[in-house]
Design a protein around this motif. Sequence first.
Motif, mmCIF file in Angstrom:
data_model
loop_
_atom_site.group_PDB
_atom_site.id
_atom_site.type_symbol
_atom_site.label_atom_id
_atom_site.label_comp_id
_atom_site.label_asym_id
_atom_site.label_seq_id
_atom_site.Cartn_x
_atom_site.Cartn_y
_atom_site.Cartn_z
ATOM 1 N N VAL A 292 6.534 5.129 0.173
ATOM 2 C CA VAL A 292 5.768 3.977 0.654
ATOM 3 C C VAL A 292 5.776 2.906 -0.427
ATOM 4 O O VAL A 292 5.219 3.101 -1.507
ATOM 5 N N ARG A 293 6.387 1.783 -0.120
ATOM 6 C CA ARG A 293 6.524 0.716 -1.115
ATOM 7 C C ARG A 293 5.884 -0.605 -0.680
ATOM 8 O O ARG A 293 5.525 -1.429 -1.511
ATOM 9 N N ASP A 294 5.784 -0.820 0.634
ATOM 10 C CA ASP A 294 5.376 -2.146 1.091
ATOM 11 C C ASP A 294 4.142 -2.123 1.992
ATOM 12 O O ASP A 294 3.935 -3.037 2.790
ATOM 13 N N ALA A 295 3.297 -1.107 1.883
ATOM 14 C CA ALA A 295 2.035 -1.120 2.630
ATOM 15 C C ALA A 295 1.139 -2.217 2.072
ATOM 16 O O ALA A 295 1.138 -2.478 0.864
ATOM 17 N N GLN A 296 0.378 -2.853 2.955
ATOM 18 C CA GLN A 296 -0.471 -3.973 2.532
ATOM 19 C C GLN A 296 -1.926 -3.590 2.273
ATOM 20 O O GLN A 296 -2.685 -4.368 1.691
ATOM 21 N N ALA A 297 -2.350 -2.402 2.726
ATOM 22 C CA ALA A 297 -3.755 -2.030 2.580
ATOM 23 C C ALA A 297 -3.918 -0.535 2.816
ATOM 24 O O ALA A 297 -3.000 0.146 3.288
ATOM 25 N N ILE A 298 -5.108 -0.048 2.512
ATOM 26 C CA ILE A 298 -5.470 1.345 2.764
ATOM 27 C C ILE A 298 -6.808 1.354 3.501
ATOM 28 O O ILE A 298 -7.777 0.734 3.060
ATOM 29 N N GLY A 299 -6.839 2.035 4.635
ATOM 30 C CA GLY A 299 -8.080 2.201 5.387
ATOM 31 C C GLY A 299 -8.482 3.659 5.384
ATOM 32 O O GLY A 299 -7.635 4.541 5.558
ATOM 33 N N ILE A 300 -9.766 3.928 5.187
ATOM 34 C CA ILE A 300 -10.243 5.305 5.083
ATOM 35 C C ILE A 300 -11.478 5.497 5.943
ATOM 36 O O ILE A 300 -12.447 4.734 5.843
ATOM 37 N N GLY A 301 -11.440 6.530 6.783
ATOM 38 C CA GLY A 301 -12.597 6.902 7.580
ATOM 39 C C GLY A 301 -13.253 8.143 6.998
ATOM 40 O O GLY A 301 -12.578 9.142 6.750
ATOM 41 N N PHE A 302 -14.567 8.081 6.767
ATOM 42 C CA PHE A 302 -15.319 9.187 6.174
ATOM 43 C C PHE A 302 -16.219 9.853 7.214
ATOM 44 O O PHE A 302 -16.699 9.189 8.142
ATOM 45 N N PRO A 303 -16.508 11.150 7.043
ATOM 46 C CA PRO A 303 -17.397 11.848 7.987
ATOM 47 C C PRO A 303 -18.866 11.576 7.683
ATOM 48 O O PRO A 303 -19.686 12.490 7.618
ATOM 49 N N SER B 99 2.148 -3.125 7.406
ATOM 50 C CA SER B 99 1.824 -1.704 7.527
ATOM 51 C C SER B 99 0.687 -1.373 6.578
ATOM 52 O O SER B 99 0.376 -2.125 5.651
ATOM 53 N N ALA B 100 0.051 -0.249 6.836
ATOM 54 C CA ALA B 100 -1.065 0.185 5.996
ATOM 55 C C ALA B 100 -1.103 1.704 5.959
ATOM 56 O O ALA B 100 -0.530 2.387 6.819
ATOM 57 N N ILE B 101 -1.786 2.218 4.962
ATOM 58 C CA ILE B 101 -2.060 3.644 4.880
ATOM 59 C C ILE B 101 -3.390 3.895 5.584
ATOM 60 O O ILE B 101 -4.398 3.247 5.289
ATOM 61 N N GLY B 102 -3.397 4.836 6.524
ATOM 62 C CA GLY B 102 -4.631 5.212 7.206
ATOM 63 C C GLY B 102 -5.018 6.620 6.811
ATOM 64 O O GLY B 102 -4.176 7.530 6.813
#
Length: 308
Positions: free
Chosen positions: A67-78, A11-14
């Motif tokens: 949230v304890r086990d997310a593997q990454a964070i993805g971020i979309g910018f304008p 899982s990841a943070i989007g």
Amino acid sequence: MSFNTNRTMKSAIGVDIGGTNFRIGWVREDGTVLCLDKKPSKALCEGGKAADLLAEEIRTFMEANGVRDAQAIGIGFPAPVAADGRTVFPCPNLKNPDEGFGGVDVVSRLESLGLPIAIAKDTDMLLQAEIMERQMGAQDIVTAFYFGTGVGNSVYYRGNLLRGAHGSGCDAGHIPVLGGTRTCGCGKKGCIECYASGAYLASLWEERFADCALADLFRVHKGARELAEFIEACAIPVAAEITIFDPTLVILGGGILGMDHFPYEKLTGKIYEHVKKPYPAENMVIERAAAVNAGVRGAAWYALSHVF
């Protein structure tokens, strides 16, 4: 497209940052959104430096939702992201008086969150979600336009999201218009975004059509010359890109197209009118953006694909 069928999914943070709102979601690799939060983007524009405010918003979201086990964070910018995959270009629709995202190595500033960070422009994340949902193939060519506060654009070309040599490619909102005199948020005069964006539509509403709510504009003033010109302005960059890439699929999305009584058929008709005949016009496939929570899901998928 295949997903991990084991009991423990990655899982990841989007994070999807728009000119008006931003969203944070915890997303499994199969696309399931476990939890989601939405806030006005002005929360990133006041009270501190933008990157620090964003880090705190992500940290608060993770703590509040366990949230304890997310593997990454993805971020979309304008705004586009530089070729280094770390630095954001100036965001004309997202200004912070202390320090904005433009010119900042955001990845370094977010390392305190303790997870790998992957960033790209927001429309790349939206298109990433559509590619995954639709199971597009390695030989497909997809162009996508998102009409919101600005004009967002991304291109998927046979397995890759095109970004150009410096990261600023496929930014069709800033195609110059012959004779254009309006000044764009990017500082340049005559960008098509000055005539085909939500920001322009809001100014047009205030000047000419304030007798109704903005949300009712296309219903109350159906057939108005100014709105017909707006629709044609939206069609121009789409038709130009179709002419260049001869795509398998064209995706249209964004908040403007979701407005009550928006004349979608007129828009697609104008696009067809401006595309070269017989091809690519005759085999042209245009569809509405369909992926739900596309920004956060696409950002999470993007992050997982970069980490794994």
